[in-house]
Design an enzyme around this catalytic site. Structure first.
Site, PDB file in Angstrom:
ATOM      1  N   ASP A  63     -10.436  18.492 -24.471  1.00 55.45           N
ATOM      2  CA  ASP A  63      -8.971  18.480 -24.474  1.00 55.45           C
ATOM      3  C   ASP A  63      -8.471  17.040 -24.558  1.00 55.45           C
ATOM      4  O   ASP A  63      -8.797  16.213 -23.702  1.00 55.45           O
ATOM      5  CB  ASP A  63      -8.491  19.148 -23.172  1.00 55.45           C
ATOM      6  CG  ASP A  63      -6.978  19.211 -23.095  1.00 55.45           C
ATOM      7  OD1 ASP A  63      -6.368  19.689 -24.052  1.00 55.45           O
ATOM      8  OD2 ASP A  63      -6.424  18.761 -22.082  1.00 55.45           O
ATOM      9  N   THR A  96      -2.925  18.573 -28.280  1.00 54.10           N
ATOM     10  CA  THR A  96      -2.820  17.236 -27.669  1.00 54.10           C
ATOM     11  C   THR A  96      -3.678  16.216 -28.408  1.00 54.10           C
ATOM     12  O   THR A  96      -3.373  15.027 -28.408  1.00 54.10           O
ATOM     13  CB  THR A  96      -3.248  17.288 -26.183  1.00 54.10           C
ATOM     14  OG1 THR A  96      -4.487  17.973 -26.080  1.00 54.10           O
ATOM     15  CG2 THR A  96      -2.227  17.999 -25.346  1.00 54.10           C
ATOM     16  N   THR A  97      -4.770  16.687 -29.036  1.00 51.28           N
ATOM     17  CA  THR A  97      -5.606  15.767 -29.826  1.00 51.28           C
ATOM     18  C   THR A  97      -4.908  15.468 -31.151  1.00 51.28           C
ATOM     19  O   THR A  97      -4.837  14.315 -31.578  1.00 51.28           O
ATOM     20  CB  THR A  97      -6.995  16.396 -30.090  1.00 51.28           C
ATOM     21  OG1 THR A  97      -7.486  16.948 -28.875  1.00 51.28           O
ATOM     22  CG2 THR A  97      -7.969  15.383 -30.611  1.00 51.28           C
ATOM     23  N   ASP A 399      -4.785  26.025 -21.950  1.00 48.97           N
ATOM     24  CA  ASP A 399      -4.333  25.831 -23.338  1.00 48.97           C
ATOM     25  C   ASP A 399      -4.001  27.166 -23.991  1.00 48.97           C
ATOM     26  O   ASP A 399      -3.007  27.292 -24.716  1.00 48.97           O
ATOM     27  CB  ASP A 399      -5.413  25.114 -24.164  1.00 48.97           C
ATOM     28  CG  ASP A 399      -5.380  23.605 -23.948  1.00 48.97           C
ATOM     29  OD1 ASP A 399      -4.620  23.183 -23.068  1.00 48.97           O
ATOM     30  OD2 ASP A 399      -6.104  22.877 -24.640  1.00 48.97           O
TER      31      ASP A 399
END
Length: 531
Positions: A63, A96-97, A399
């Site tokens: 994550d 988020t990446t 997530d």
């Protein structure tokens, strides 16, 4: 005379354009270094990072936000990327990446434009306009869905889980997360409060043993040392924040007893004090007692446990302070801070509370909650072989829950696998030709920067990125707008039909946040340190 003029201090500080350029370049390099560090963990074939914290704990995660939060980043501009991924985590929960990689690519584009001599403010504002147009394109592309269509929700959740350690269990975990959200949410609501879903980690068993409980699960055990019950039907539950033990003075005091009659009197008083509290609890028809953890003195002592067992009251002690809010809203009971306030209207009710053995460890399950004041909540018991897998499973489930929450906020799905980014790049490049002046250059660079997502996906999957991206461009030119990279097929395919789906909100918020972050970084022309 001319020599005299030259000798005077000239206004050189304003003419020195080198420093702002150097500062900007240093900022861009620092921020791109962070983006490159997590670039390899994008997509279903992305790698995981192992992080050793200062306290010696080891975290293995895929994550983006977790990795960046744990990294010791010193450069103030690089820290802005950590904040961007935190903002994406709060807004969408997933991607988020992607948002950090996008920010890095846009900074690379900005660097090339700065080298052409374009003013940073013009670049930043053009980027924002291009981002706004990208969001419009995404909303045009997306397929509207109904929240009653459970299959679509499960497909989007499976895509989110596919890049995690738990990907092989996604066919089991995806329906579980969707059902959990649907139970706590209203169909009309535009948001879901994820604090109503409690993830409880228990070492033991495998990920397949993860289960959802429609009720409350406590990890503390029922106290049976004094012969108390471990199962109660038609439970009346009291949640107390006071102690059932003899009072202590605030300061360290010693009482000197020089006569056994005084000793007896003290013990008798103690007995009477505790019996009085236990009788008041029983009088309110309470038969299950949850006791908050106490620091100052014992929350409940052996004598009190003996009395409570005699009265047939099930006792669970050491309830953490963080759990009190969840338990009180789930059971519809109010926390009681004083024995005088212990009345029947403050109790919660449930059909059954029992202690069960679950994969080698005991848990207390409360089911059949009937109180009209209680809010629907769900407890998910997450199982795993060790703590590292448990932590990563919890993050993956968070997530996945966020993906379902995104679909409540914005009811639209788009194909994944880089398809939306290629389509936006194609349309922005076409529209850039119709723009005048510098804006046209900036839009073209912005469009090229977006292709970093499909390029990275292809590289991480071991495909030839140049071949794959050019093939995608051709397909999109021919009107196949849902074509993206499928790692299963090792090539390009229609991602929507392959059920590689993501909520439109994940992409829109990533592009908006990335362009805002780039604007903030480009506007900085000097870094000074305060005393």
């Amino acid at each position: 005379m001319s020599q005299v003029a030259a000798a005077r201090p000239s206004n050189a500080t304003f003419k020195n354009k080198e420093k702002p350029q150097e500062v900007r370049r240093a900022n861009i390099i620092a921020a791109r270094a962070v983006a490159d560090a997590i670039r390899t963990s994008l997509g279903p074939k992305g790698m995981d990072k192992m992080i050793k914290t200062s306290r010696g704990e080891v975290i293995i995660s895929n994550d983006g936000h977790t990795i960046l939060r744990q990294m010791a980043i010193l450069h103030p501009v690089a820290k802005m990327l950590v904040e961007v991924s935190a903002a994406q985590d709060a807004e969408a929960g997933d991607g988020t990446t992607s948002v950090v990689i996008l920010t890095g690519a846009l900074l690379g584009a900005a660097d090339r434009l700065l080298n052409k001599g374009i003013h940073p403010t013009i670049i930043a504002e053009s980027f924002q306009r291009a981002a706004k147009r990208s969001v419009e394109i995404l909303l045009e592309m997306c397929h509207k869905i109904s929240l009653n269509d459970r299959e679509d929700l499960i497909r989007a959740t499976t895509t989110s889980l596919s890049s995690k350690i738990v990907s092989q269990y996604s066919s089991f975990l995806a329906p579980l997360t969707v059902d959990a959200v649907l139970k706590v949410a209203n169909e009309d609501s535009t948001n879901v409060d994820l604090s109503d879903i409690r993830l409880i980690k228990k070492v033991g068993g495998t990920i397949e043993d993860t289960e959802m409980v429609d009720g409350v699960v406590l990890t503390q055990n029922a106290i049976k040392s004094a012969g108390g019950p471990s199962r109660k039907e038609k439970a009346k539950i009291g949640l107390i924040q006071f102690q059932i033990s003899p009072p202590k003075p605030d300061t360290e005091n010693n009482i000197v007893v020089n006569d056994y009659r005084q000793m007896d009197k003290i013990l008798k008083e103690e007995r009477a004090y505790l019996l009085n509290i236990c009788k008041k609890i029983k009088k309110a028809k309470c038969n299950v007692l949850l006791i908050q953890k106490s620091i100052l003195r014992d929350a409940v002592n052996e004598l009190a446990l003996h009395f409570l067992a005699k009265l047939g009251i099930l006792v669970v002690k050491d309830i953490e302070r963080e759990e009190v809010e969840f338990i009180s809203k789930s059971l519809g009971c109010k926390p009681i801070s004083d024995v005088e306030l212990f009345t029947e209207d403050r109790l919660g009710s449930a059909d059954l509370i029992e202690e069960i053995d679950s994969d080698g460890s005991k848990i207390v399950k409360i089911t059949g909650i009937k109180n009209p004041e209680a809010k629907p909540t769900i407890s998910v018991i997450v199982r795993g072989a060790n703590n590292m897998i448990l932590d990563e499973t919890e993050r993956s489930l968070h997530d996945a829950l966020c993906v379902v929450r995104c679909l409540f906020k914005e009811k639209g799905l788009i194909g994944g696998g880089g398809a939306p980014e290629i389509e936006i790049a194609r349309r922005l490049t076409r529209e850039a030709r119709e723009l005048e002046g510098v804006e046209s250059f900036v839009w073209t660079e912005f469009a090229e920067a977006l292709e970093v997502i499909p390029t990275t996906l292809a590289e991480n999957a071991g495909l030839n990125s140049i071949k794959v991206v050019t093939e995608l461009r051709t397909k999109h030119e021919n009107g196949e707008i849902n074509d993206g990279i499928s790692v299963r097929r090792s090539g390009t395919t229609n991602t929507y039909e392959e059920h590689i789906l993501q909520p439109v909100l994940v992409s829109t918020s990533a592009i908006t946040l990335a362009s805002e972050c780039v604007k903030s970084i480009l506007r900085i022309d000097d870094i000074t340190f305060s005393r």
